[in-house]
Design a protein around this motif. Structure first.
Motif, short mmCIF file in Angstrom:
data_model
loop_
_atom_site.label_atom_id
_atom_site.label_comp_id
_atom_site.label_asym_id
_atom_site.label_seq_id
_atom_site.Cartn_x
_atom_site.Cartn_y
_atom_site.Cartn_z
N THR A 82 -37.10 8.66 -19.41
CA THR A 82 -36.11 8.42 -18.36
C THR A 82 -34.77 8.06 -18.98
O THR A 82 -34.69 7.71 -20.16
CB THR A 82 -36.56 7.30 -17.41
OG1 THR A 82 -36.74 6.10 -18.16
CG2 THR A 82 -37.83 7.67 -16.68
N LYS A 83 -33.75 8.14 -18.18
CA LYS A 83 -32.40 7.81 -18.63
C LYS A 83 -31.94 6.58 -17.85
O LYS A 83 -31.88 6.61 -16.63
CB LYS A 83 -31.46 8.98 -18.37
CG LYS A 83 -30.06 8.80 -18.86
CD LYS A 83 -29.26 10.08 -18.59
CE LYS A 83 -27.86 9.99 -19.10
NZ LYS A 83 -27.11 11.23 -18.82
N ARG A 84 -31.65 5.49 -18.55
CA ARG A 84 -31.18 4.27 -17.90
C ARG A 84 -29.65 4.31 -17.87
O ARG A 84 -29.02 4.52 -18.90
CB ARG A 84 -31.62 3.02 -18.62
CG ARG A 84 -31.12 1.77 -17.91
CD ARG A 84 -31.30 0.49 -18.66
NE ARG A 84 -32.59 0.39 -19.31
CZ ARG A 84 -32.92 -0.60 -20.11
NH1 ARG A 84 -32.07 -1.57 -20.34
NH2 ARG A 84 -34.10 -0.64 -20.68
N ILE A 85 -29.08 4.09 -16.69
CA ILE A 85 -27.63 4.05 -16.52
C ILE A 85 -27.27 2.72 -15.87
O ILE A 85 -27.85 2.36 -14.85
CB ILE A 85 -27.14 5.21 -15.64
CG1 ILE A 85 -27.54 6.55 -16.25
CG2 ILE A 85 -25.63 5.14 -15.45
CD1 ILE A 85 -27.27 7.74 -15.35
N VAL A 86 -26.32 2.00 -16.47
CA VAL A 86 -25.90 0.71 -15.94
C VAL A 86 -24.37 0.69 -15.89
O VAL A 86 -23.71 1.05 -16.85
CB VAL A 86 -26.41 -0.46 -16.81
CG1 VAL A 86 -25.89 -1.79 -16.29
CG2 VAL A 86 -27.93 -0.47 -16.87
N GLU A 87 -23.84 0.29 -14.74
CA GLU A 87 -22.42 0.06 -14.58
C GLU A 87 -22.22 -1.43 -14.32
O GLU A 87 -23.00 -2.03 -13.60
CB GLU A 87 -21.86 0.88 -13.42
CG GLU A 87 -21.90 2.36 -13.69
CD GLU A 87 -21.39 3.20 -12.53
OE1 GLU A 87 -21.15 2.65 -11.43
OE2 GLU A 87 -21.25 4.42 -12.72
#
Length: 176
Positions: A82-87
């Motif tokens: 999976t690809k974790r994206i955090v803003e």
């Protein structure tokens, strides 16, 4: 000596009260003076990324700051694929806030000539938008193809297509 010191403190306290000088004051963000000419305003910006095909390490981050406001973003590939994206953002009034953005992608298929099982499926999600589809060979000889989308504004929508003509045997069961 103690008496003289106590008397001096009382006289000083009375002078402060008479002059109406505040003894204590809680500073708020709005109480600070605006940035004056020549003062340093904290400001920076950076971006980096790692894309190593040998180790499989893939990630990227950026961040910028102006005065007391910080904004940033990072993503990385997790070991499970999976690809974790955090803003994230940070400022003196609202504090630090981070938002994990759901993001994944997968695809698989089965093609077994012995059992006749033929199917495949794929799906992709970024934020709250999902797109996907699947295909399978039904027992009647037709091929079913389904494509779907889902998002918070319009909900779930699927388009179902059938290819081929259904064929039904005259007898069901084994040995007939």
């Amino acid at each position: 000596m103690k008496f003289v010191l106590a008397l001096a403190l009382c006289i000083a306290f009375a002078a402060v009260l008479e002059a109406k000088i505040p003894i204590s004051h809680t500073m708020r963000h709005d109480d600070f003076e605006p940035i004056k000419e020549g003062w340093h305003i904290p400001s920076y910006e950076y971006k980096y990324g790692v894309f190593d095909p040998k180790s499989g390490d893939h990630k990227e981050q950026w961040e910028h700051r102006h005065h007391d406001i910080v904004k940033g973003h990072y993503w990385l590939h997790e070991p499970d694929g999976t690809k974790r994206i955090v803003e994230y953002t940070s400022d003196p009034k609202t504090g630090f806030h981070a938002i994990h953005i759901p993001s994944y992608e997968y695809k698989y298929g089965v093609e077994d000539p012995k059992t006749g099982d033929h199917k495949e499926q794929w799906e992709h999600r970024h934020h709250d938008i999902v797109k996907g589809g699947y295909m399978l060979h039904d027992a009647d000889g037709t091929k079913r193809i389904v494509e779907y989308t889902s998002d918070p504004k319009t909900g779930f929508h699927a388009i179902v297509k059938t290819e081929g003509h259904a064929e039904h045997p005259l007898h069901y069961g084994i040995g007939h």
